[in-house]
Design a protein around this motif. Structure first.
Motif, PDB file in Angstrom:
ATOM      1  N   ILE B 159       0.841  -1.204   0.000  1.00 11.50           N
ATOM      2  CA  ILE B 159       0.000   0.000   0.000  1.00 11.50           C
ATOM      3  C   ILE B 159       0.881   1.261   0.000  1.00 11.50           C
ATOM      4  CG2 ILE B 159      -1.858   1.235   1.202  1.00 11.50           C
ATOM      5  CD1 ILE B 159      -2.692  -1.485   0.096  1.00 11.50           C
ATOM      6  N   ILE B 160       1.949   1.246   0.793  1.00 10.76           N
ATOM      7  CA  ILE B 160       2.855   2.404   0.810  1.00 10.76           C
ATOM      8  C   ILE B 160       3.450   2.622  -0.584  1.00 10.76           C
ATOM      9  CG2 ILE B 160       5.062   3.317   1.687  1.00 10.76           C
ATOM     10  CD1 ILE B 160       4.441   2.045   4.372  1.00 10.76           C
ATOM     11  N   ASP B 161       3.948   1.540  -1.170  1.00 11.25           N
ATOM     12  CA  ASP B 161       4.591   1.665  -2.490  1.00 11.25           C
ATOM     13  C   ASP B 161       3.617   2.094  -3.588  1.00 11.25           C
ATOM     14  OD1 ASP B 161       6.909   0.931  -1.323  1.00 11.25           O
ATOM     15  OD2 ASP B 161       6.907  -1.155  -2.041  1.00 11.25           O
ATOM     16  N   SER B 162       2.363   1.773  -3.398  1.00 14.33           N
ATOM     17  CA  SER B 162       1.385   2.139  -4.441  1.00 14.33           C
ATOM     18  C   SER B 162       1.202   3.651  -4.499  1.00 14.33           C
ATOM     19  CB  SER B 162       0.029   1.484  -4.164  1.00 14.33           C
ATOM     20  OG  SER B 162      -0.616   2.142  -3.088  1.00 14.33           O
ATOM     21  N   THR B 174      -2.019   6.493   2.774  1.00 11.07           N
ATOM     22  CA  THR B 174      -2.794   5.466   3.460  1.00 11.07           C
ATOM     23  C   THR B 174      -1.907   4.405   4.126  1.00 11.07           C
ATOM     24  OG1 THR B 174      -4.528   5.840   1.844  1.00 11.07           O
ATOM     25  CG2 THR B 174      -4.682   3.810   3.123  1.00 11.07           C
ATOM     26  N   GLY B 175      -0.897   3.950   3.393  1.00 11.83           N
ATOM     27  CA  GLY B 175      -0.032   2.905   3.938  1.00 11.83           C
ATOM     28  C   GLY B 175       0.671   3.360   5.211  1.00 11.83           C
ATOM     29  N   LEU B 176       1.079   4.617   5.188  1.00 13.73           N
ATOM     30  CA  LEU B 176       1.769   5.180   6.350  1.00 13.73           C
ATOM     31  C   LEU B 176       0.853   5.185   7.566  1.00 13.73           C
ATOM     32  CD1 LEU B 176       4.603   6.109   5.863  1.00 13.73           C
ATOM     33  CD2 LEU B 176       3.818   8.487   5.851  1.00 13.73           C
ATOM     34  N   LYS B 177      -0.414   5.568   7.340  1.00 11.07           N
ATOM     35  CA  LYS B 177      -1.385   5.597   8.442  1.00 11.07           C
ATOM     36  C   LYS B 177      -1.549   4.193   9.020  1.00 11.07           C
ATOM     37  CE  LYS B 177      -5.224   8.229   8.155  1.00 11.07           C
ATOM     38  NZ  LYS B 177      -6.576   8.603   7.709  1.00 11.07           N
ATOM     39  N   TRP B 178      -1.636   3.200   8.147  1.00 12.66           N
ATOM     40  CA  TRP B 178      -1.803   1.817   8.611  1.00 12.66           C
ATOM     41  C   TRP B 178      -0.599   1.395   9.449  1.00 12.66           C
ATOM     42  CZ3 TRP B 178      -4.359  -1.939   4.569  1.00 12.66           C
ATOM     43  CH2 TRP B 178      -5.554  -1.361   4.102  1.00 12.66           C
ATOM     44  N   ASP B 179       0.563   1.829   8.986  1.00 11.95           N
ATOM     45  CA  ASP B 179       1.781   1.429   9.682  1.00 11.95           C
ATOM     46  C   ASP B 179       1.842   2.050  11.078  1.00 11.95           C
ATOM     47  OD1 ASP B 179       4.021  -0.233   9.406  1.00 11.95           O
ATOM     48  OD2 ASP B 179       5.328   1.528   9.254  1.00 11.95           O
ATOM     49  N   ILE B 180       1.388   3.306  11.171  1.00  7.05           N
ATOM     50  CA  ILE B 180       1.372   3.957  12.491  1.00  7.05           C
ATOM     51  C   ILE B 180       0.437   3.184  13.422  1.00  7.05           C
ATOM     52  CG2 ILE B 180       0.741   6.069  13.748  1.00  7.05           C
ATOM     53  CD1 ILE B 180       1.441   7.619  11.143  1.00  7.05           C
ATOM     54  N   THR B 181      -0.769   2.855  12.920  1.00  2.50           N
ATOM     55  CA  THR B 181      -1.725   2.122  13.761  1.00  2.50           C
ATOM     56  C   THR B 181      -1.159   0.752  14.140  1.00  2.50           C
ATOM     57  OG1 THR B 181      -3.398   3.141  12.329  1.00  2.50           O
ATOM     58  CG2 THR B 181      -4.181   1.545  13.961  1.00  2.50           C
ATOM     59  N   ARG B 182      -0.485   0.113  13.195  1.00  2.09           N
ATOM     60  CA  ARG B 182       0.067  -1.207  13.475  1.00  2.09           C
ATOM     61  C   ARG B 182       1.074  -1.160  14.616  1.00  2.09           C
ATOM     62  NH1 ARG B 182       4.537  -4.118  12.472  1.00  2.09           N
ATOM     63  NH2 ARG B 182       5.572  -2.429  11.358  1.00  2.09           N
ATOM     64  N   LYS B 183       1.894  -0.084  14.632  1.00  2.00           N
ATOM     65  CA  LYS B 183       3.000  -0.026  15.587  1.00  2.00           C
ATOM     66  C   LYS B 183       2.560   0.277  17.018  1.00  2.00           C
ATOM     67  CE  LYS B 183       6.763   1.033  12.447  1.00  2.00           C
ATOM     68  NZ  LYS B 183       7.141   2.158  11.577  1.00  2.00           N
ATOM     69  N   VAL B 184       1.350   0.857  17.179  1.00  2.00           N
ATOM     70  CA  VAL B 184       0.894   1.159  18.539  1.00  2.00           C
ATOM     71  C   VAL B 184       0.449  -0.146  19.204  1.00  2.00           C
ATOM     72  CG1 VAL B 184      -0.677   2.544  19.935  1.00  2.00           C
ATOM     73  CG2 VAL B 184       0.108   3.394  17.732  1.00  2.00           C
ATOM     74  N   GLU B 185       0.944  -0.377  20.407  1.00  2.06           N
ATOM     75  CA  GLU B 185       0.556  -1.606  21.124  1.00  2.06           C
ATOM     76  C   GLU B 185      -0.739  -1.357  21.878  1.00  2.06           C
ATOM     77  OE1 GLU B 185       2.699  -4.480  22.119  1.00  2.06           O
ATOM     78  OE2 GLU B 185       4.251  -4.016  20.613  1.00  2.06           O
TER      79      GLU B 185
END
Ligand SMILES: Cc1cc2nc3c(=O)[nH]c(=O)nc-3n(C[C@H](O)[C@H](O)[C@H](O)COP(=O)(O)O)c2cc1C
Ligand code: SF4
Lengths: 158, 597
Positions: B159-162, B174-185
């Protein structure tokens, strides 16, 4: 506050809905949607009832009801008229159509005629922009309405 | 699906349904039965075809004949001619306005030629109430691929690369947002779909939900897998009953097929989706307000940070994306980042859906590659301005956007270019205006909207916008002064700089952009007390020119207040006291005898 004069059957039904929602304040908006569906509008008595059932203060319920334009504290007319005031309808002359409705019925936006037959409200985009300007009366949609059509539309319901 | 020889696709979008789309479906069904064709022909209600101007639309498959402006009475002829005799019903074909030739397939119509459909790929092709049809078009294959072949990190990288950016207005990657959410525990995370679509005059998200609800569900599940969320919530406007009903059906079907729920594809991943209803507040489209509204509170925004990705619904990490953003996801996963990023401009990849409306010939829902020019959209796809009038302005970005003019027509549309010209992409509303539109009134119209929709939490927006509105009102009454113009500009800048949320931060854009691009019009209102477009009621009157009037009496018959008098075959006269300036006579006169002064 006024005595509750709400039909008992509907009160029970609403209580049932609130129970399904877990009697939990987080579900307040869903409860209010259900209440408005049942009673047609949200008078003080209904707000009190919802507050009780959902375990929040009446002030909180009032705050929410007045925040959202979908919730109404006055009963709508028998034939609720909505004029779309989305941008597409606006640039195709919706304001003139609204003025005509106001003039014929002699009520303002958000009001109901004294005989309870018609009420006027504005809404923002029903999404039928190809038919602009759009007017709905109850469930019926009128497209490409011009000021001079207004009289005829009202005649249909008289 | 295979057993039918023919399919008749009938547009089941809100616009076409409002013009008797449902009756068409019923009549077709009846006639098909009368001809004993029910085992060969299937009638399918699809999502929006996009060509709303010419609705209701009916498409014949497999030969792709595209019938426009169909009425319920046409059902008989469509069946007896097209299906039984194999002859096209010529009179229901689209007529090319330039060549005057009948065009039978959508791919040959100007409206469709420049479009590329990614987010709208299934709208108008499948029955949105049947999950099998979605699956037949590779539906849920992307979810399968992500769950069985990719780690969350790998999927997010695609998604980031797209280069996909948020389609809800802001354009955040969008990909960046997903990655931020993923990293929060966190114990519990949420995935939210923003289907509040508050921009008046925009219906992209609704059309996607009505035409292809499973695409959004699939993408939300993919998002859940990537970010580590097991719950999805769709916040949808209560004013969208059809979209709500289709979503409910889709959710139930997906659950039955095990595509939502526990242990999806036997991978141990669980994800489910619920609906939450809006209640008519524009500000609830803003993500922090939206979250408060889902919590049963007044939908007032809060200061960011913290962003929802860190602390959102019930204080948990919440990934909010727009409907159209989601609709792009499954295709990107299947076709790859490289394919997606080959479409569009350097910084804005892929396509954008616009709701093209206003004074343009082909009102409808369109999807074009980023980088298409406004001219191509308005003139090639939109077919130019209605009634041969002159183009004046195009408004993008709704109440947060601005009015662009002739000189902007050749700029390639993308997030950054639109911002640089003082407007914005917004969610995709695009309203075309002609010479009859007064730009001061248009700015006032948007401010009226903002004043009504401001939540009132912060002073610059609550009070400032009201003052802006009052000043604009004064201008349209012909009572404005030079000082008002300076004040208007200064106050606009203060509101932009000091408001709490995106609503106030962008609400002066319609004022600033019209002041910039149509300065002469503002001056005409102030210095000469004139409205050049003839829209401001206090500054104009309708007058009958005696030489041109032949006394046909048409105007006096349409006038709703009987302000027009005159004998048959004699020039008529408008009483200025009685006239309510509704313009009915002006529009009806066939001899151009009524003018605006
Ligand atoms: C006043 C205001 C209204 C908004 N309305 C919407 C809306 O109707 N739909 C939407 O998707 N985003 C809307 N947004 C943007 C959201 O806050 C948020 O950025 C978006 O949903 C994120 O999704 P995306 O990254 O996929 O675009 C609005 C923002 C503001 C400030
Ligand atoms: S900018 Fe307007 S809408 Fe946003 S918080 Fe302030 S008052 Fe509310």
């Amino acid at each position: 506050m006024a005595d509750i004069k709400l039909p008992a059957g509907k009160v029970e039904e609403l209580k049932e809905v609130c129970k399904k929602l877990g009697n939990e304040g987080g579900e307040l908006i869903n409860a209010l949607h259900a209440a408005q569906e049942l009673f047609g509008y949200l008078p003080a008595e209904v707000q009190e009832l919802v507050a009780n059932e959902m375990n929040v203060s009446v002030a909180h319920v009032y705050g929410v009801v007045t925040f959202y334009s979908f919730f109404s504290m006055i009963p709508k007319g028998e034939h609720p008229i909505s004029i779309c005031m989305g941008t597409a309808c606006y640039v195709r002359g919706a304001e003139k159509v609204l003025d005509e409705f106001k003039r014929h019925l002699d009520v303002k936006v958000g009001e109901t005629t004294p005989d309870g037959k018609f009420s006027i409200s504005c809404l923002r985009c029903v999404g039928a922009c190809g038919l602009a300007p759009v007017v709905t009366v109850g469930d019926k949609v009128y497209g490409r309405v011009a000021a001079e059509d207004v009289k005829g539309i009202l005649e249909e319901y008289k | 699906m295979a057993k039918y020889k023919n399919h008749i696709l009938v547009c089941g979008g809100t616009g076409c349904r409002a013009s008797q789309g449902e009756e068409i479906v019923q009549n077709l069904g009846k006639v098909i039965e009368e001809n004993s064709l029910e085992n060969e022909v299937q009638v399918v209600r699809t999502g929006c075809f996009g060509f709303c101007e010419k609705g209701p639309v009916v498409k014949m498959v497999p030969d792709n004949t595209f019938y426009v402006q169909v009425t319920p009475e046409d059902a008989t002829e469509i069946v007896s001619e097209h299906l039984v005799k194999g002859r096209k019903v010529e009179r229901l074909l689209y007529t090319d306005p330039e060549t005057q030739e009948r065009v039978s397939e959508s791919k040959d119509m100007g409206f469709y030629k420049k479009q590329i459909r990614i987010a709208l790929r299934n709208c108008g092709f499948i029955n949105p109430e049947n999950i099998d049809e979605y699956i037949a078009r590779d539906g849920y294959a992307a979810l399968g691929k992500v769950l069985t072949e990719l780690t969350p990190e790998e999927a997010i990288k695609v998604i980031i690369d797209s280069g996909l950016r948020g389609r809800g207005g802001g354009g955040f990657p969008t990909g960046l947002k997903w990655d931020i959410t993923r990293k929060v525990e966190a114990e519990q995370k949420y995935v939210v779909c923003n289907a509040d679509e508050g921009d008046p005059g925009a219906f992209m998200d609704r059309s996607i939900l009505e035409g292809d609800p499973h695409a959004v569900l699939e993408a939300m599940a993919i998002n859940g897998y990537c970010t580590g969320a097991s719950k999805g919530l769709i916040y949808i406007r209560a004013e969208y009953p059809l979209a709500i009903s289709r979503l409910k059906i889709a959710i139930n079907q997906a659950r039955e097929y095990g595509l939502l729920g526990e242990d999806i594809f036997g991978t141990g991943f669980s994800f489910d989706v619920e609906l939450r209803y809006g209640a008519g507040a524009f500000v609830c489209g803003e993500e922090t307000s939206l979250i408060h509204s889902m919590e049963g509170l007044r939908g007032e925004p809060t200061v960011k940070p913290p962003f929802p990705s860190e602390s959102g619904y019930k204080g948990m990490p919440t990934n909010v994306n727009n409907v159209e953003t989601y609709a792009n996801i499954p295709v990107i996963i299947l076709e790859g980042a490289e394919w997606f990023s080959s479409i569009g401009t350097e910084k804005s990849k892929g396509t954008k859906v616009f709701a093209l409306a206003g004074k343009v010939n082909n009102v409808g829902l369109i999807e074009v590659p980023m980088g298409t020019s406004l001219r191509e959209v308005i003139f090639d796809i939109g077919g130019g301005i209605k009634d041969g009038k002159k183009f004046k302005a195009v408004q993008t970005g709704g109440p947060s956007g601005g009015c662009l003019t002739e000189k902007h027509l050749d700029i390639p549309i993308d997030y950054d270019n639109l911002l640089a010209c003082g407007s914005m992409m917004g969610s995709g509303g695009m309203i075309v205006m002609d010479e009859d539109d007064c730009m001061v009134s248009v700015a006032k119209f948007y401010l009226d909207f903002t004043v009504e929709e401001s939540c009132g939490k912060c002073a610059p927006c609550r009070i400032g916008n009201k003052r802006l509105y009052e000043m604009l009102d004064k201008l349209t009454e012909g009572k404005g002064t030079e000082e008002d113009l300076t004040l208007l500009r200064n106050l606009s800048n203060v509101i932009k700089d000091t408001s709490l949320c995106g609503l106030g931060q962008t609400s002066p854009n319609p004022v600033l952009s019209t002041m910039e691009n149509f300065a002469d019009e503002y001056e005409a209102h102030v210095r000469h007390g004139k409205c050049p477009a003839g829209q401001c009621k206090s500054l104009m009157q309708y007058v009958i020119e005696a030489e041109k009037c032949i006394g046909c009496t048409l105007c006096s018959r349409v006038c709703p207040v009987d302000a027009i008098t005159g004998d048959k075959k004699e020039p008529h006269l408008i009483s200025q006291e009685t006239c309510i300036k509704c313009g009915a006579c002006y529009e009806k006169c066939k001899f151009g005898a009524i003018s605006i002064q």
